[in-house]
Write a protein that holds these residues in place. Structure first.
Motif, short mmCIF file in Angstrom:
data_model
loop_
_atom_site.label_atom_id
_atom_site.label_comp_id
_atom_site.label_asym_id
_atom_site.label_seq_id
_atom_site.Cartn_x
_atom_site.Cartn_y
_atom_site.Cartn_z
N UNK A 134 0.81 -1.23 0.00
CA UNK A 134 0.00 0.00 0.00
C UNK A 134 0.84 1.28 0.00
N UNK A 135 1.86 1.30 -0.83
CA UNK A 135 2.71 2.48 -0.96
C UNK A 135 2.10 3.45 -1.97
N UNK A 136 2.05 4.70 -1.60
CA UNK A 136 1.56 5.76 -2.49
C UNK A 136 2.59 6.88 -2.54
N UNK A 137 3.03 7.26 -3.72
CA UNK A 137 2.72 6.63 -5.00
C UNK A 137 3.43 5.29 -5.12
N UNK A 138 2.94 4.45 -5.99
CA UNK A 138 3.48 3.10 -6.14
C UNK A 138 4.69 3.10 -7.09
N UNK A 139 5.67 3.91 -6.77
CA UNK A 139 6.89 4.01 -7.58
C UNK A 139 7.98 3.13 -6.95
N UNK A 140 7.73 1.82 -6.98
CA UNK A 140 8.61 0.84 -6.33
C UNK A 140 9.18 -0.10 -7.37
N UNK A 141 10.20 -0.80 -6.95
CA UNK A 141 10.73 -1.89 -7.76
C UNK A 141 11.15 -3.01 -6.81
N UNK A 142 10.81 -4.23 -7.17
CA UNK A 142 11.26 -5.40 -6.42
C UNK A 142 12.44 -6.00 -7.18
N UNK A 143 13.45 -6.36 -6.46
CA UNK A 143 14.62 -7.01 -7.06
C UNK A 143 14.65 -8.45 -6.59
N UNK A 144 14.25 -9.36 -7.44
CA UNK A 144 14.24 -10.78 -7.11
C UNK A 144 15.59 -11.35 -7.53
N UNK A 145 16.35 -11.79 -6.56
CA UNK A 145 17.67 -12.34 -6.82
C UNK A 145 17.59 -13.84 -6.55
N UNK A 146 17.73 -14.64 -7.59
CA UNK A 146 17.69 -16.08 -7.42
C UNK A 146 19.10 -16.59 -7.12
N UNK A 147 19.19 -17.52 -6.21
CA UNK A 147 20.48 -18.11 -5.85
C UNK A 147 20.66 -19.47 -6.50
#
Length: 167
Positions: A134-147
């Motif tokens: 619920x972040x406003x504004x939704x200016x996010x990025x997820x960094x999925x790092x696979x091992x």
């Protein structure tokens, strides 16, 4: 972001991210660092299991039991359990990618680690992360790092291209 001011990604990659809502970057860490991260990941999960400071996202109550048919284990705030993972939050290779995608002045919302065991790893239903955050504004990025190497057959993350633009 000004044209040509990218740190790590090219203009095509950035445009693809904006259009599709995700970007597959490929290998960021070398073999030695990856091996060190894998070992630390195993240690952190073993410690979390012993102390019951872990959630099973595949369980209706989130509890870890030896009777669980499926497991998708989650540890929140891994940076508070491991200096190696805390340093990863400041890794310039990761930060440069994030900055190319959403701009400077990055701020960490949270970090987590997920573990999906072979042969009884549980699914996560389709969702938008920000429905939880619920972040406003939704200016996010997820960094999925696979091992580990991942593909559709062993439970890789799947996305619906363009779904970030939906309601």
């Amino acid at each position: 972001m000004m044209e040509g001011s990218q740190r790590s990604l090219d203009a095509v990659q950035i445009a693809d991210f904006q259009e599709q809502g995700y970007l597959r970057v490929g290998a960021v860490f070398d073999g030695e660092q990856l091996t060190e991260l894998q070992s630390e990941y195993d240690r952190v999960f073993a410690e979390a299991r012993e102390s019951s400071q872990i959630r099973n996202l595949s369980s209706s109550d989130g509890e870890i039991t030896t009777e669980a048919d499926e497991e998708l284990l989650q540890i929140m705030q891994v940076c508070e359990r491991s200096m190696l993972f805390r340093r990863l939050l400041y890794d310039e290779r990761v930060l440069d990618i994030a900055e190319d995608l959403i701009g400077p002045n990055l701020q960490l919302f949270h970090d987590q680690a997920l573990f999906k065991p072979a042969h009884h790893g549980g699914p996560i239903s389709w969702h938008q992360d920000n429905a939880y955050w619920r972040c406003e504004p939704a200016n996010l990025v997820s960094c999925w790092i696979t091992l580990d190497d991942v593909d559709v057959d062993n439970g890789a993350m799947q996305v619906i291209p363009g779904s970030h633009r939906g309601a």
